[in-house]
Enzyme design. Sequence first.
Site: not given
Length: 108
Positions: A18, A22, A41, A77
Amino acid sequence: MQRFAFVVDMVPERREEYLRLHAAVWPQVEAALSAHHITNYSIFQIEDTLFGYYEYTGDDHEADIAQVDADPVMKEWLAHTDPCQVPFGREARPDDRWRRLEEVWHLA
């Protein structure tokens, strides 16, 4: 402008995957979010818990989010990132994934 915050837990065995994803979010993902009025964000981490925050500048959040969710690149995604996550909290349902937080206080 509206503020939105969410929380989710990571699957410990998939934490590195993860975080790797990112570290280099696909430009098409960022473009889809921006095109639908999602700005500022951020995702923060503490241990295996993630906290997400964004600001929404459009007029119809539900419609914009539906369009983001329908985007083929976003679907791809999420096919990579969703297996890395489990709902946060004792009362979470399996389909909760990112659980929305209610704002309690804000200093402008």
